[in-house]
Scaffold this motif. Structure first.
Motif, PDB file in Angstrom:
ATOM      1  N   SER A 129       6.858  40.302   1.415  1.00  0.00           N
ATOM      2  CA  SER A 129       8.082  40.383   2.226  1.00  0.00           C
ATOM      3  C   SER A 129       8.679  39.011   2.480  1.00  0.00           C
ATOM      4  O   SER A 129       9.898  38.863   2.602  1.00  0.00           O
ATOM      5  CB  SER A 129       7.770  41.063   3.559  1.00  0.00           C
ATOM      6  N   SER A 130       7.813  37.998   2.589  1.00  0.00           N
ATOM      7  CA  SER A 130       8.318  36.661   2.920  1.00  0.00           C
ATOM      8  C   SER A 130       9.116  36.064   1.765  1.00  0.00           C
ATOM      9  O   SER A 130       9.844  35.096   1.949  1.00  0.00           O
ATOM     10  CB  SER A 130       7.159  35.732   3.299  1.00  0.00           C
ATOM     11  N   SER A 131       8.975  36.606   0.558  1.00  0.00           N
ATOM     12  CA  SER A 131       9.731  36.099  -0.603  1.00  0.00           C
ATOM     13  C   SER A 131      11.072  36.792  -0.761  1.00  0.00           C
ATOM     14  O   SER A 131      11.852  36.428  -1.643  1.00  0.00           O
ATOM     15  CB  SER A 131       8.957  36.353  -1.901  1.00  0.00           C
ATOM     16  N   VAL A 132      11.333  37.805   0.057  1.00  0.00           N
ATOM     17  CA  VAL A 132      12.573  38.581  -0.105  1.00  0.00           C
ATOM     18  C   VAL A 132      13.761  37.771   0.407  1.00  0.00           C
ATOM     19  O   VAL A 132      13.775  37.332   1.554  1.00  0.00           O
ATOM     20  CB  VAL A 132      12.489  39.916   0.664  1.00  0.00           C
ATOM     21  N   ARG A 133      14.756  37.574  -0.456  1.00  0.00           N
ATOM     22  CA  ARG A 133      15.956  36.827  -0.065  1.00  0.00           C
ATOM     23  C   ARG A 133      17.179  37.728   0.076  1.00  0.00           C
ATOM     24  O   ARG A 133      18.168  37.358   0.691  1.00  0.00           O
ATOM     25  CB  ARG A 133      16.255  35.730  -1.094  1.00  0.00           C
ATOM     26  N   ARG A 134      17.130  38.918  -0.530  1.00  0.00           N
ATOM     27  CA  ARG A 134      18.273  39.833  -0.425  1.00  0.00           C
ATOM     28  C   ARG A 134      17.801  41.235  -0.760  1.00  0.00           C
ATOM     29  O   ARG A 134      16.981  41.419  -1.668  1.00  0.00           O
ATOM     30  CB  ARG A 134      19.379  39.418  -1.418  1.00  0.00           C
ATOM     31  N   LEU A 135      18.329  42.196  -0.002  1.00  0.00           N
ATOM     32  CA  LEU A 135      18.025  43.614  -0.279  1.00  0.00           C
ATOM     33  C   LEU A 135      19.325  44.389  -0.243  1.00  0.00           C
ATOM     34  O   LEU A 135      20.187  44.132   0.608  1.00  0.00           O
ATOM     35  CB  LEU A 135      17.101  44.195   0.802  1.00  0.00           C
ATOM     36  N   ARG A 136      19.472  45.360  -1.142  1.00  0.00           N
ATOM     37  CA  ARG A 136      20.542  46.356  -1.021  1.00  0.00           C
ATOM     38  C   ARG A 136      19.894  47.629  -0.503  1.00  0.00           C
ATOM     39  O   ARG A 136      18.865  48.079  -1.019  1.00  0.00           O
ATOM     40  CB  ARG A 136      21.215  46.614  -2.371  1.00  0.00           C
ATOM     41  N   ILE A 137      20.504  48.201   0.546  1.00  0.00           N
ATOM     42  CA  ILE A 137      19.903  49.366   1.207  1.00  0.00           C
ATOM     43  C   ILE A 137      20.964  50.449   1.390  1.00  0.00           C
ATOM     44  O   ILE A 137      22.042  50.191   1.952  1.00  0.00           O
ATOM     45  CB  ILE A 137      19.352  48.982   2.595  1.00  0.00           C
ATOM     46  N   VAL A 138      20.647  51.654   0.916  1.00  0.00           N
ATOM     47  CA  VAL A 138      21.524  52.810   1.166  1.00  0.00           C
ATOM     48  C   VAL A 138      21.127  53.374   2.531  1.00  0.00           C
ATOM     49  O   VAL A 138      19.978  53.795   2.732  1.00  0.00           O
ATOM     50  CB  VAL A 138      21.352  53.878   0.072  1.00  0.00           C
ATOM     51  N   THR A 139      22.079  53.354   3.457  1.00  0.00           N
ATOM     52  CA  THR A 139      21.770  53.807   4.820  1.00  0.00           C
ATOM     53  C   THR A 139      22.068  55.303   4.974  1.00  0.00           C
ATOM     54  O   THR A 139      22.527  55.956   4.034  1.00  0.00           O
ATOM     55  CB  THR A 139      22.577  52.994   5.852  1.00  0.00           C
ATOM     56  N   LEU A 152      19.243  41.035  10.221  1.00  0.00           N
ATOM     57  CA  LEU A 152      19.136  42.183   9.312  1.00  0.00           C
ATOM     58  C   LEU A 152      18.090  41.916   8.237  1.00  0.00           C
ATOM     59  O   LEU A 152      17.272  42.780   7.921  1.00  0.00           O
ATOM     60  CB  LEU A 152      20.505  42.511   8.690  1.00  0.00           C
ATOM     61  N   LEU A 153      18.093  40.698   7.673  1.00  0.00           N
ATOM     62  CA  LEU A 153      17.107  40.396   6.633  1.00  0.00           C
ATOM     63  C   LEU A 153      15.693  40.461   7.215  1.00  0.00           C
ATOM     64  O   LEU A 153      14.797  41.068   6.630  1.00  0.00           O
ATOM     65  CB  LEU A 153      17.368  39.014   6.026  1.00  0.00           C
ATOM     66  N   HIS A 154      15.487  39.866   8.382  1.00  0.00           N
ATOM     67  CA  HIS A 154      14.126  39.812   8.931  1.00  0.00           C
ATOM     68  C   HIS A 154      13.634  41.188   9.385  1.00  0.00           C
ATOM     69  O   HIS A 154      12.441  41.461   9.386  1.00  0.00           O
ATOM     70  CB  HIS A 154      14.050  38.778  10.054  1.00  0.00           C
ATOM     71  N   ALA A 155      14.572  42.059   9.749  1.00  0.00           N
ATOM     72  CA  ALA A 155      14.175  43.441  10.059  1.00  0.00           C
ATOM     73  C   ALA A 155      13.870  44.200   8.774  1.00  0.00           C
ATOM     74  O   ALA A 155      12.900  44.963   8.700  1.00  0.00           O
ATOM     75  CB  ALA A 155      15.287  44.138  10.842  1.00  0.00           C
ATOM     76  N   ALA A 156      14.691  43.980   7.744  1.00  0.00           N
ATOM     77  CA  ALA A 156      14.562  44.767   6.508  1.00  0.00           C
ATOM     78  C   ALA A 156      13.401  44.310   5.636  1.00  0.00           C
ATOM     79  O   ALA A 156      12.917  45.068   4.799  1.00  0.00           O
ATOM     80  CB  ALA A 156      15.868  44.684   5.721  1.00  0.00           C
ATOM     81  N   GLN A 157      12.938  43.071   5.837  1.00  0.00           N
ATOM     82  CA  GLN A 157      11.851  42.564   4.991  1.00  0.00           C
ATOM     83  C   GLN A 157      10.595  43.421   5.104  1.00  0.00           C
ATOM     84  O   GLN A 157       9.809  43.500   4.167  1.00  0.00           O
ATOM     85  CB  GLN A 157      11.534  41.106   5.364  1.00  0.00           C
ATOM     86  N   VAL A 158      10.363  44.020   6.270  1.00  0.00           N
ATOM     87  CA  VAL A 158       9.257  44.983   6.442  1.00  0.00           C
ATOM     88  C   VAL A 158       9.789  46.095   7.346  1.00  0.00           C
ATOM     89  O   VAL A 158       9.924  45.902   8.552  1.00  0.00           O
ATOM     90  CB  VAL A 158       8.039  44.361   7.162  1.00  0.00           C
TER      91      VAL A 158
END
Ligand SMILES: Cc1cc2nc3c(=O)[nH]c(=O)nc-3n(C[C@H](O)[C@H](O)[C@H](O)COP(=O)(O)OP(=O)(O)OC[C@H]3O[C@@H](n4cnc5c(N)ncnc54)[C@H](O)[C@@H]3O)c2cc1C
Length: 402
Positions: A129-139, A152-158
């Protein structure tokens, strides 16, 4: 009928689908939400907890494209969610890149791995998770959000799949590296006394401590005729330069990192994994050894001991602290719950956080007490998914509105 890899979780979803594009994911999610169905994604099914289970819509994302682009200069790779850890190895190596760290197996899909903060060992490295720099998420509405920075990134990383369906992952990766392995059998005192120094000295220091004669055989760690009871199977990996040649010598291998890390397991264990602050780790380990010796024969599996570096993901076991990782297992078909509850009580005294993919007893109260940004996560989650479409019976009490 869906079943996880070890076979302790199963469900019969009302709908299943294997979309081929993000647009198709959006349509499926919006339709299921309109129809009042819960939604989960099944990745490689290697979690022991009921994090995939649903009676609503169950998505399989293996038809989405895997490795999408590689930027060697920026050390970035963009992949589809179902790319397995194993699928990163050769393509990254060919570009002079590699995953910064890896765990025990390579079967997990990257979205499954980051959703539970899957990790390897080493204080210099966080989880995937710590390597994640960007996520696309279908809400839940079917709309796509991009998590690129900040809350948002720090919530979405895990997020244990509770914010939506991850359709694309951008990871920061490392320069390619080779590892030298050292595997030895040490006494408890040799592995435990200098634990902190060894964990700091080496890229990877971990061990399996065996409570009984049978323990080593259960993970394929033993040697015929040699008793490893109350001894440790120690693994040390350090990076080496090109002057050290590749070697296949057992317990002394040298080679590209992605070939050294993976182990092979039989699905014959149900694992619990807790994380305690690094500075309390030695005390926690000593207390665990005493408990396991006292609790035999239920605790026949080894105790695995690793470390993880501090990271920023709000629901990570290692949020803003270095941790010692302690894993134990129950034997399928036996009533191991009283033993695991004892472990939960004991490690709770050490402010333990949990692995979302491994058996745990975490309550919402404990989540709020032990994860400093837990309340912020719940608020952000509720704003993205107020109806709880991405929760199931396991996650609702932890993350849902009350
Ligand atoms: C033999 C074995 C060895 C293991 N070794 C390690 C180890 O070394 N280190 C470690 O930390 N853990 C380890 N684990 C645990 C494992 O890494 C985690 O449980 C991981 O989550 C499994 O990945 P998966 O692809 O199987 O995900 P799954 O178990 O299928 O799913 C995990 C969660 O992610 C969600 N999810 C998956 N894909 C998406 C998506 N696209 N969008 C939204 N949510 C999604 C799922 O709904 C679920 O909530 C091991 C497990 C086993 C069985």
């Amino acid at each position: 009928m869906w079943r996880n890899w070890v076979g302790n979780q199963s469900c019969e979803p009302a709908r299943t689908a294997a979309p081929e594009s993000e647009d198709e994911v959006s349509e499926l999610v919006a339709a299921a939400a309109r129809d009042g169905l819960g939604i989960r994604v099944a990745a490689a099914g290697h979690s022991f907890t009921p994090v995939v289970v649903t009676d609503g819509l169950l998505l399989d994302l293996t038809r989405l494209p895997r490795i999408r682009s590689l930027d060697t200069d920026r050390r970035r790779v963009v992949v589809g969610p179902a790319t397995t850890i194993g699928e990163f190895g050769e393509p990254l190596w060919a570009e002079g890149l590699g995953l910064a760290n890896q765990g025990d197996i390579v079967a997990q899909q990257i979205a499954g791995a980051i959703s539970t903060a899957t990790h390897g060992s080493g204080l210099e490295y966080g989880s995937f998770s710590s390597s994640v720099r960007r996520l696309r998420i279908v809400t839940a509405t079917g709309d796509v959000v991009e998590a690129t920075e900040g809350d948002l990134l720090h919530a979405a990383q895990v997020a244990v799949g509770s914010l939506g369906v991850i359709t694309e992952v951008e990871l920061e990766v490392a320069e390619a590296y080779r590892l030298r392995e050292q595997v030895d059998h040490w006494s408890w005192e040799e592995a435990w006394e200098p634990f902190e120094e060894l964990a700091r000295q080496h890229r990877h220091y971990s061990f399996f401590w065996m409570p009984s004669d049978d323990s080593a055989q259960l993970y394929g760690l033993g040697e015929p005729g040699v008793s490893l009871a109350d001894r440790c199977h120690v693994k040390i990996y350090d990076a080496v330069g090109d002057d050290v040649p590749d070697s296949g010598e057992p317990h002394r291998r040298v080679g590209p990192a992605f070939r050294i890390y993976p182990m092979v397991y039989e699905p014959n264990f149900h694992e619990l994994e807790y994380f305690v602050p690094f500075e309390r780790g030695r005390d926690a380990l000593a207390a665990m050894r005493e408990l396991m010796l006292a609790s035999l024969p239920a605790s026949v599996f080894p105790m695995e001991v690793r470390t993880v570096g501090a990271e920023e993901a709000w629901l990570s076991h290692s949020y803003e602290r270095e941790t010692v990782v302690i894993s134990v297992s129950g034997t399928p078909g036996t009533d191991y719950w009283p033993y695991l509850r004892d472990v939960d009580r004991l490690l709770g005294e050490f402010d333990a956080r949990v692995h979302w993919g491994k058996l745990h007893f975490l309550t919402r109260e404990q989540l709020l007490a032990r994860y400093p940004r837990g309340a912020d996560f719940l608020a952000l989650r509720a704003s993205l998914d107020p109806e709880g479409v991405f929760l199931n019976a396991h996650l609702q009490p932890l993350f849902g509105l009350q």
